[in-house]
Enzyme design. Structure first.
Site: not given
Length: 294
Positions: A140, A262-264
């Site tokens: 990030y 998106g993290d999943r």
């Protein structure tokens, strides 16, 4: 059943907070909605969310991230306690804290606080990356990836590494097994790496898959990675190794809150690649997992 491989997540933790309420009128002094009955809920964000989601899949997860002595860092530690092992990097400044205000489940406003960055790598963090059997980088743009880049470059030649990029973050290290940008992120990266008319955004409703394939091809060449999976929201994802792309559609159309999808996706793909699944298998499962999450 075969035990799931452990996963190391490297990246920038955030604290996410949602303030939800009802909206049935505008304020009398300004044309803004009035949120009543507000309820607040906090969750780990950024790399911390990816690690938490991977742990929910039933695997051992270690998160290498920068945390400090501020209130947001303490909250993330508490949210991850008992599910994710932490290897902490020194944090300069306060951990980013992002607050969304939602009315009737629609985002109205986001408040961002904290500009903290990873200050330096530690020997424990380097050793954790060296010992990893599978890696996910959730970048990030807050420095965790930057300070560990040399170790990540060496790891990419040894174990499956998935890189979830961010416009403010680092380019993936060469040899990364799978990169997982969204369509908008892939287009932005491609325009910077190979500016020109071929990488202008596709018109709405037409050419989305063709544009994603062109953008992914640019990223493959420029970054020297093995494969790119461009996530396409409710459509699914497009996977390419440099030849004929594979479109993986979502089985159902999901219209919920996509924050964190998106993290999943990346956490599912990284875990399955660590389990020695093929990229195609990992991406199909990741599309299904992200759809369920939404």
């Amino acid at each position: 059943m075969t035990a799931r491989a452990p996963l190391v997540v490297v990246g920038d933790a955030l604290l996410d907070e949602d303030v939800r309420g009802d909206v049935d009128r505008l304020a009398p002094d300004a044309p803004v909605p009035v949120v009543s009955g507000a309820r607040s809920a906090r969750r780990p964000g950024g790399a911390a969310l990816a690690a938490w989601l991977a742990a929910r899949d039933g695997r051992e997860v270690t998160l290498v991230t920068a945390l400090g002595a501020d209130a947001s860092s303490r909250a993330v530690r508490e949210l991850l306690a008992g599910s994710v092992r932490l290897v902490e990097l020194p944090l300069h400044g306060a951990l980013p804290h992002k607050t969304r205000v939602l009315g009737a489940d629609r985002p109205l406003l986001r408040l961002d606080e904290g500009e903290g960055r990873a200050r330096e790598a530690t020997e424990e963090a380097r050793a954790t990356v060296r010992a990893a059997r599978g890696l996910l980088v959730a970048d990030y743009g807050r420095g965790a990836t930057e300070v560990l880049r040399a170790e990540l470059e060496r790891a990419a030649a040894r174990v499956p590494l998935v890189w979830d990029p961010h416009p403010r973050g680092e380019a993936p290290v060469p040899g990364t097994r799978l990169v997982t940008p969204s369509a908008a992120e892939a287009a932005g990266f491609a325009r910077r790496l190979a500016p020109g008319p071929a990488h202008r955004a596709a018109s709405p409703g037409s050419g989305v898959l063709e544009q994603a394939a062109r953008d992914a091809a640019v990223l493959l060449r420029a970054w020297g990675v093995a494969s790119v999976a461009v996530t396409l929201g409710e459509r699914g994802a497009l996977l390419t190794h440099g030849e004929t792309p594979l479109f993986v559609p979502a089985a159902v159309s999901a219209h919920g809150d996509a924050c964190g999808a998106g993290d999943r996706f990346a956490a599912t793909a990284a875990g399955l690649l660590a389990d020695e699944a093929l990229p195609e298998e990992a991406v199909r499962a990741a599309v299904a997992a992200a759809t369920r999450y939404v």
